[in-house]
Design a protein around this motif. Structure first.
Motif, PDB file in Angstrom:
ATOM      1  N   ASP A 198       0.861  -1.184   0.000  1.00 47.23           N
ATOM      2  CA  ASP A 198       0.000   0.000   0.000  1.00 47.23           C
ATOM      3  C   ASP A 198       0.896   1.233   0.000  1.00 47.23           C
ATOM      4  OD1 ASP A 198      -2.844   1.102   0.410  1.00 47.23           O
ATOM      5  OD2 ASP A 198      -1.695   2.108   1.978  1.00 47.23           O
ATOM      6  N   TYR A 255      -6.691  -4.910  13.659  1.00 47.34           N
ATOM      7  CA  TYR A 255      -6.486  -3.882  12.649  1.00 47.34           C
ATOM      8  C   TYR A 255      -5.017  -3.452  12.662  1.00 47.34           C
ATOM      9  CZ  TYR A 255     -11.577  -3.613  12.971  1.00 47.34           C
ATOM     10  OH  TYR A 255     -12.906  -3.918  12.997  1.00 47.34           O
ATOM     11  N   PHE A 310      -3.341   6.208  10.610  1.00 51.67           N
ATOM     12  CA  PHE A 310      -4.423   5.495   9.942  1.00 51.67           C
ATOM     13  C   PHE A 310      -4.643   4.148  10.620  1.00 51.67           C
ATOM     14  CE2 PHE A 310      -3.155   8.418   6.635  1.00 51.67           C
ATOM     15  CZ  PHE A 310      -4.353   8.770   6.047  1.00 51.67           C
ATOM     16  N   ARG A 360      -6.296   0.587   9.593  1.00 50.86           N
ATOM     17  CA  ARG A 360      -6.718  -0.110   8.386  1.00 50.86           C
ATOM     18  C   ARG A 360      -7.112  -1.545   8.706  1.00 50.86           C
ATOM     19  NH1 ARG A 360      -2.187   2.925   6.321  1.00 50.86           N
ATOM     20  NH2 ARG A 360      -2.771   4.255   4.561  1.00 50.86           N
ATOM     21  N   LEU A 382      -5.425  -3.264   2.019  1.00 42.73           N
ATOM     22  CA  LEU A 382      -5.668  -2.542   3.262  1.00 42.73           C
ATOM     23  C   LEU A 382      -6.718  -1.468   3.018  1.00 42.73           C
ATOM     24  CD1 LEU A 382      -2.004  -2.096   4.563  1.00 42.73           C
ATOM     25  CD2 LEU A 382      -3.748  -3.617   5.501  1.00 42.73           C
ATOM     26  N   VAL A 383      -7.739  -1.470   3.863  1.00 46.92           N
ATOM     27  CA  VAL A 383      -8.847  -0.523   3.745  1.00 46.92           C
ATOM     28  C   VAL A 383      -8.853   0.361   4.980  1.00 46.92           C
ATOM     29  CG1 VAL A 383     -11.331  -0.244   3.527  1.00 46.92           C
ATOM     30  CG2 VAL A 383     -10.186  -2.148   2.373  1.00 46.92           C
ATOM     31  N   GLY A 384      -8.743   1.673   4.779  1.00 47.95           N
ATOM     32  CA  GLY A 384      -8.744   2.602   5.887  1.00 47.95           C
ATOM     33  C   GLY A 384     -10.108   2.745   6.514  1.00 47.95           C
TER      34      GLY A 384
END
Length: 1474
Positions: A1205, A1220, A1230, A1232, A1240-1242
């Motif tokens: 990322d 997380y 952040f 994620r 990876l999703v924030g």
């Protein structure tokens, strides 16, 4: 919340060094011949004092006879079997075997010598005054003393004062960070450093400035010791003048009374009092050869940098001025301006040459007193950044491309100096001069590669010390050899200045003369200068031959560390794995709490719960009926042949004699009812002396009985024998009623008899007639004499000498064995009476030669009191055991290559002390005491103290058989072991419920290492299986044969192993799921800038100009068993790893829904004109099929990249929290989620400070450390996803690490900053100062002496009813100076006692260098009225309590209203590694 800071490991490496004659041993041999002393310890030449941070060590340089290699024949056979041209390079075999240290390596014609094996030594063959060859010698470094100071050392210098003319010794000058100078000298009375004076300038106006804390002071001393100077802020010097003659001191005493060796110091403002142009001082030094102290000052009037070179270039100047200490005049007689802006060091030239050497990043400049400059450029950057003329540069210089940042310079001859650059490469440089006029500087090709230098010190004309902060420090031999040069063939100036000796130093008989000249007749020149009838014109030139003499081991800074699981044989133990060192000295250092051992086999058949003895015995040689010793090889010790073991069960005990069968199995040959107290080989190893609880027996080698003496008194049984000591031909027994028995062996008869002990009873004159009645009275007196402890000591170190023996009035032991072993050793009897008096008696005459009553109180120094034999206490009523009774006392040798006698005393209360025996002199005008016929010229100096938590036992009521079986015996058992070929240790093992090894190394001194067992009942060294490194011990697991783990270094305070990798590692984590290590390595790579189209913006246009360098990283998967790299991942050439962590993330690939991943944060360097970027990588450690042809491991793993990322800023910190990933990106945090194991999703973010340095989480709580905005305390909520700031610190503090600290149902935040200050914060919303909980409250500030960037949180289990519940946490800090410290929670009651004790120790103990421990830990804070000192205790100061004599411990604790035992238990419960 209260805590104690305990320093587990002191700083590692050498930052400052001084070479001087500090100890009397260095001047004792000055009047002797040039050859080495024939004593065991060799000839002491100089002392080398080294320091790093607060750690000061003293070493001694000795010249010894070269050791004889025991593997010489094997090496010759190996060389004979190797085809010529394919043999290994010098030292390569040692490197392959050990994989550590330094190794010789030849690289093409440059003779690059890489010193990598510390056991390689320089062999010197010298000649005496009559031209005869002296034995070959070597130079060794030996540890003398060490101290952990209450201050940070910034300089070391050697000076001589008025009293130096009397004793011939130098004095040590030490400067400290808080502008202090301490003058120290060696005290013979305490055999340690003694503070003469301390001079402080911390209240000077220059120290009151805002940026004073950023200043690093420098200490310099005049070559003639007329004064010393300490640099201060604002371009000032603190001058400390010294008196050199008694006349100066007498003249002063007429005016005022002064008995100090110095005159009042003063502060010299260089700008105001010398020259107004002197600003921003870079470096300064004293010049030799002047009638008055003369300074050379290097300064930069107008500061600049690379980006301002168009406006300001050549801004550095050098002034030389002299100082009149009487009139205070400072005339400048040499002023040189317009030097390159990057000059950083100035070195004084010898007085025969004059001038100074100025070192810059791109050149070396010689400047004489007439301001004449000779410039030697080392790369092509000099004409680009400076206008200084370098017209003398040759074509060879145009091809050279060196970087001198971090380099060091030292003169080895008047016109030859060594330049050691930052990678350790040694470049010889020769100065061409006519008279005192220098015409040229010549830099020769590299001669060697040594350690990465931090300091260079010339020890003597033949020795050079290279100190390093990142690895081992080395002692180099610089021998000068005259070589013949033919005029027509060789140019005098083109010859090599220095070469490396190519010699196998351990083989003294092979080609020794090759070092010093050709040995073949055809290679030698005739005396008339002709060869084969052709006359040659010859000239001489001096060439420096460089070789390695010795080294001081060190591992350097701790970059990062983690805990892993190591296998010591079949046993799993925790191991601290630290990434240490820098550059080629990088690698891993493995620390264990206990000395690592491996069980080779279980031996349940022999038992041995009450004792085991492995004995070397052999058949005797009989001639005419008499028994003699069989001749043996002095370099080969006989292996053990018999094991005697004893058990208390079945009652009254059982003893066994076992031997080895042809199948290498143990078999019991004899069983004897009764308990064995002791056994040892006797009659030169041809018999066994067997002491049981009621008899003394002499056994044949096969176990049959030769003689038995029952311990009876007129056919009445005596109390049982509880202790014995055997030293052929003497036997000592001590019974349960503390009565004594002494026996002596008769070699001719092969039997023993009782020894007459009348000299130890009533003192009768030589003319007293011994009537039967008087003899009976003396015997009665001997029976009533009581001794609670005793032992024999056979001295082989030549330290135990008496005045009468030295004068020849007393001869040696008058037995046949003493005649056979004449000159090998002397035997002494050590006894201790119940009232605490230690006595040493000569053998065999039993003459009292030493007595001291201070041993029971463990005084710092034990000297002969001169008292007559102590009177025994009355036997009625029976004496009860006391707390300070001496339970064990022995004198045993401790050491590695030169063992020295040490006195070990163990008290019944658990106090233990080790004393070193040091030779002393009795002045000729001091007569012997009237009670003595001779005096022992020895004193004992305490070198180590330790307390043990001993469970009290009621000996009066516990006399049953069951109590006897449960009894734990605590014995001090000497041993000698050889864990590896060519290395041996002589030490002592302490049995009992806290067993430990007592060892002494050449470079580390006396250390006590825990054995790792809960209890050891019996111990003995064993070579029955033809291994000199085996031990038999009976632990909680039963009897077993163990050995040390190979390649363990014992010089540190924790046993460690070094795994060299030739590269540094910045981060390391332990993957629990696979038990593997993941580490990121650091290397230097060339950096190039490109435009948007991919075109290079700049390229080197000359061979002596190179690309700039930047750091690059590689991620490696390492097996902790073999230390092989299983897999790796290479990042971009301009991408550096900044953080690595093992995090548990949510996943759909496991049933539990969680899985461990390796998260990596990186920083991408794009040059000065573009913003830095970063990235986050997620790796998974997966198992793959192992390749049987490439690896011996059954299981093999790989790193699988799951996700990458990109980030718009550097990712400097990350951690896991509730499944997380929390990571930083520039000024944001952040949170994620790992979605579908591929991206990876924030889900949440937070704007924080400027540069995040630390992230720590526990459950949903997060602690953020920032380089500017201090500490933030944040909570994470999942519904909705949000990061909530609970509180933060409002001060501007550069935090390097922040952790949560739990204990006693409370939580605090511990943070460390770049100045080494440790702060403890509390989150308390109910406190009005917290502004409703918005601010973190700083409760404690403690100066920790050095910054740390890595820490680890561990659970600590205390004793008591809640032992299964972790009550505290420890934070282990790996310092950039190599130190390892812990922070341990302290309960309220213990804290109050220890805080009061800390105050008493601050005021009542003499601290080294006269420093103030309290002031050292105080942190300046302008926002509070009083320093926040309460909350953290100083473990270094509290550890001094154990070193105090017991009487002084009682005095100190009485003043604070508590008992010594209570305080000792408090401290003991808090100490320990982990």
């Amino acid at each position: 919340m209260h805590a104690v800071r305990h320093e587990i490991l002191p700083p590692s490496g050498v930052e400052f060094a001084a070479c001087l004659k500090l100890t009397p041993s260095t001047v004792a041999h000055d009047t002797q011949s040039a050859g080495p002393s024939q004593s065991v310890s060799g000839k002491a030449l100089y002392n080398v004092v080294v320091a790093r941070s607060n750690h000061l060590r003293i070493f001694e340089v000795r010249q010894e006879l070269a050791p004889i290699s025991t593997h010489k024949e094997d090496e010759r056979e190996r060389r004979a079997s190797v085809r010529k041209g394919t043999e290994a390079v010098e030292g390569e075999v040692e490197m392959d075997a050990s994989g550590e240290g330094f190794v010789n390596m030849e690289v093409s014609r440059n003779d690059m010598l890489v010193f990598r094996n510390p056991h390689i030594i320089a062999v010197l063959v010298s000649t005496g005054q009559n031209g005869a060859l002296l034995p070959p010698t070597v130079y060794r470094l030996y540890f003398i003393r060490e101290h952990r100071l209450h201050g940070i050392v910034t300089g070391l210098e050697s000076v001589r004062i008025v009293s130096s003319g009397e004793d011939g010794l130098d004095r040590l000058l030490v400067s400290f960070k808080d502008a202090k100078i301490a003058l120290l000298e060696w005290s013979d009375a305490i055999s340690d450093l003694l503070t003469v004076s301390i001079h402080t300038y911390e209240r000077a106006p220059q120290l009151m400035t805002i940026d004073a804390s950023l200043f690093r002071s420098q200490l310099r001393a005049d070559p003639l010791s007329r004064c010393a100077a300490l640099s201060l802020p604002k371009d000032s010097l603190a001058i400390l003048p010294f008196y050199q003659t008694q006349a100066e001191l007498d003249l002063l005493e007429q005016e005022q009374t002064r008995d100090v060796p110095y005159s009042p110091s003063f502060v010299l403002d260089l700008t105001a009092e010398v020259d107004e142009r002197i600003r921003h001082v870079i470096d300064f030094t004293f010049l030799p050869g002047f009638n008055s102290p003369t300074f050379a000052v290097l300064f930069q009037r107008e500061q600049t940098w690379t980006g301002r070179l168009k406006e300001f270039k050549d801004t550095v100047s050098m002034f030389i001025f002299t100082m009149d200490l009487v009139t205070r005049n400072y005339p400048v007689f040499t002023a040189v301006e317009n030097l390159p802006y990057d000059c950083f060091e100035i070195t004084a030239c010898p007085s025969s040459l004059g001038g100074v050497i100025v070192t810059s990043s791109n050149s070396i400049i010689h400047i004489d007193q007439s301001a004449r400059r000779v410039v030697l450029p080392v790369n092509g950057w000099l004409p680009r950044v400076s206008d200084i003329s370098s017209s003398g540069a040759t074509q060879e210089n145009n091809q050279r491309n060196l970087q001198l940042e971090g380099s060091k310079v030292a003169f080895v001859t008047d016109k030859t100096l060594f330049l050691v650059i930052k990678d350790g490469t040694v470049y010889p440089m020769e100065i061409t001069a006519e008279g005192r006029t220098v015409s040229q500087l010549t830099l020769s090709p590299p001669a060697a590669r040594t350690t990465i230098p931090a300091t260079l010190q010339k020890v003597s004309d033949d020795l050079l010390f290279v100190g390093s902060m990142v690895g081992p420090s080395v002692l180099l031999k610089t021998a000068r050899v005259e070589e013949d040069i033919q005029d027509e063939d060789v140019d005098m100036d083109a010859g090599r200045t220095a070469v490396v000796d190519k010699v196998d130093p351990m083989d003294l008989d092979d080609d020794d003369d090759d070092i010093y000249g050709p040995s073949r007749p055809e290679d030698r020149l005739a005396t008339n200068g002709s060869t084969n009838g052709v006359v040659s014109s010859l000239r001489k030139r001096t060439v420096v031959h460089l070789s390695l003499a010795d080294s001081i081991p060190a591992y350097g800074p701790i970059n990062d560390f983690t805990f892993s699981v190591a296998k010591n044989g079949d046993r799993l133990v925790p191991e601290l794995v630290a990434s240490t060192g820098s550059g080629m000295l990088g690698g891993f250092t493995l620390f264990q709490r206990d000395l690592p051992t491996r069980v080779k086999r279980k031996l349940h058949v022999i038992g041995g719960g009450r004792g085991m003895w492995s004995l070397p015995v052999r058949q005797a040689v009989k001639v005419n009926g008499a028994t003699y010793e069989r001749p043996s090889n002095p370099h080969y010790a006989l292996n053990d042949a018999v094991i005697i073991s004893t058990d208390a069960n079945p009652s009254p005990g059982l003893s066994r004699i076992a031997s080895l069968t042809l199948k290498n199995d143990i078999t019991i040959t004899t069983r004897i009812p009764g308990t064995t107290v002791g056994a040892a080989p006797f009659f030169q190893g041809t018999a066994i002396l067997h002491v049981m609880s009621n008899a003394i027996r002499v056994l044949e080698p096969d176990g049959t009985e030769r003689q038995i003496i029952k311990d009876l008194d007129n056919n009445m049984s005596r109390p049982k024998i509880r202790y014995c000591s055997i030293s052929d031909p003497f036997v000592l027994i001590i019974r349960e009623d503390d009565s004594l028995g002494l026996f002596i062996g008769e070699t001719e008869r092969g039997k023993i008899r009782r020894k007459d002990m009348s000299p130890m009873g009533e003192k009768a004159s030589p003319h007293t007639i011994m009537t039967p009645l008087r003899r009976t009275a003396i015997d009665k007196l001997q029976q009533t004499s009581r001794y609670i402890a005793g032992s024999f000591y056979a001295d082989t170190s030549e330290i135990f000498q008496s005045k009468a023996i030295a004068e020849g009035s007393e001869t040696g032991t008058g037995t046949l064995q003493a005649a056979m072993n004449a000159g090998s050793n002397t035997q002494w009897l050590l006894l201790c009476r119940p009232q605490g008096v230690m006595e040493i008696w000569t053998l065999p005459k039993l003459t009292l030669i030493f007595s001291s009553a201070a041993v029971a109180t463990l005084d710092s120094v034990l000297v002969d009191s001169g008292d007559p034999p102590a009177v025994s206490l009355p036997t009625e009523p029976p004496r009860k055991p006391q707390e300070l009774d001496i339970e064990q006392i022995i004198i045993a040798p401790l050491g590695e290559s030169c063992p020295k006698p040490h006195l070990m005393v163990f008290l019944r209360s658990g106090q233990f002390a080790i004393y070193e025996a040091i030779s002393s002199t009795l002045p000729a005008d001091v007569p012997l005491p009237p009670t003595r016929a001779s005096a022992l010229l020895v004193r004992f100096v305490k070198v180590l103290s330790r307390s043990f938590d001993i469970r009290p036992s009621n000996e009066e009521t516990e006399k049953s058989v069951l109590a006897e079986q449960k009894r734990i015996s605590r014995l001090l058992i000497p041993f000698t072991t050889s864990p590896a070929p060519g290395k041996s240790f002589t030490g002592v093992f302490f049995t009992g419920d806290r067993p430990c090894w007592i060892l002494c190394t050449d470079k580390g001194g006396v250390k006590m290492h825990s054995s790792g067992h809960s209890v050891v009942h019996a111990f003995t060294a064993c070579s029955l299986w033809e291994s000199k490194g085996d031990f038999l011990l009976y632990s909680e697991e039963g009897p077993s044969l163990v050995e040390w783990i190979r390649d363990v270094q014992l010089e540190q305070h924790l046993p460690c192993r070094i795994v060299p990798k030739s590269q540094a590692y910045s981060n390391i984590v332990f993957d629990q799921s696979t038990s593997l290590l993941v580490a990121s390595s650091v290397a230097m790579n060339k950096f190039a800038s490109y435009d948007d189209d991919g075109n290079s913006l700049w390229e080197p246009d000359a061979p002596d100009v190179s690309y700039p360098y930047c750091e690059t990283s590689t991620l490696e998967l390492i097996s902790p068993e073999t230390w092989a790299v299983m897999d790796g991942y290479e990042f971009a050439s301009n991408e550096i790893v900044t953080c690595v962590d093992c995090v548990a993330l949510e996943t759909v690939s496991t049933e539990a829904g969680m899985k461990d991943y390796i998260a990596v944060g990186t920083t991408i360097n794009r040059g000065e004109d573009l913003a830095i970027k970063g990235a986050v990588y997620i790796f998974e450690v997966v198992e793959v099929v192992a390749d049987p042809f490439k690896s011996l491991n059954k299981r093999w793993y790989r790193l699988k990249l799951q996700c990458r990322d990109d980030a718009k800023g550097p990712v400097t910190a990350l951690c896991g929290m509730n499944g997380y990933l929390v990571s930083s990106m520039g000024q944001k945090i952040f949170v994620r989620a790992f979605d579908l194991d591929e991206r990876l999703v924030g889900i949440a973010f937070l704007d924080v400070g400027m540069y995040v340095t630390s992230l720590r989480s526990v459950k949903n709580l997060l602690v953020i450390g920032d380089a500017i905005k201090s500490v933030w305390f944040v909570a994470f909520q999942e519904d909705p996803y949000k990061l909530v700031v609970l509180a933060k610190d409002v001060q501007r503090i550069s935090v390097t690490r922040a952790d949560l600290f739990f204990a006693d149902n409370r939580v605090s935040i511990v943070a460390g900053d770049e100045d080494g200050v440790i702060r403890i914060y509390e989150y308390d919303p109910h406190d009005p100062e917290s502004k409703g909980g918005q601010r973190l409250l700083c409760r404690t500030e403690f100066h920790g002496q050095g910054e740390y960037r890595s820490s680890y949180l561990l659970a600590r289990r205390t004793k008591g009813p809640e032992a299964d519940i972790p009550q505290a946490k420890l934070i282990y800090q790996g310092g950039t100076d190599g130190s390892l410290t812990s922070l341990v929670y302290v309960d309220e009651g213990a804290y109050k006692r220890l805080q009061l004790l800390q105050g008493q120790l601050t005021r009542n103990v003499q601290h080294v260098a006269g420093l103030n421990p309290k002031a050292f830990r105080i942190v300046r804070n302008d926002f509070v009225s009083r320093p926040l000192t309460k909350g953290v205790l100083d473990g270094n100061l509290l550890s001094a309590f154990n070193d105090l004599p017991i009487t002084q411990q009682h005095e100190v604790t009485q003043q604070i209203g508590t008992e010594r035992g209570t305080v000792a238990k408090d401290w003991l419960s808090l100490s320990g590694a982990w």
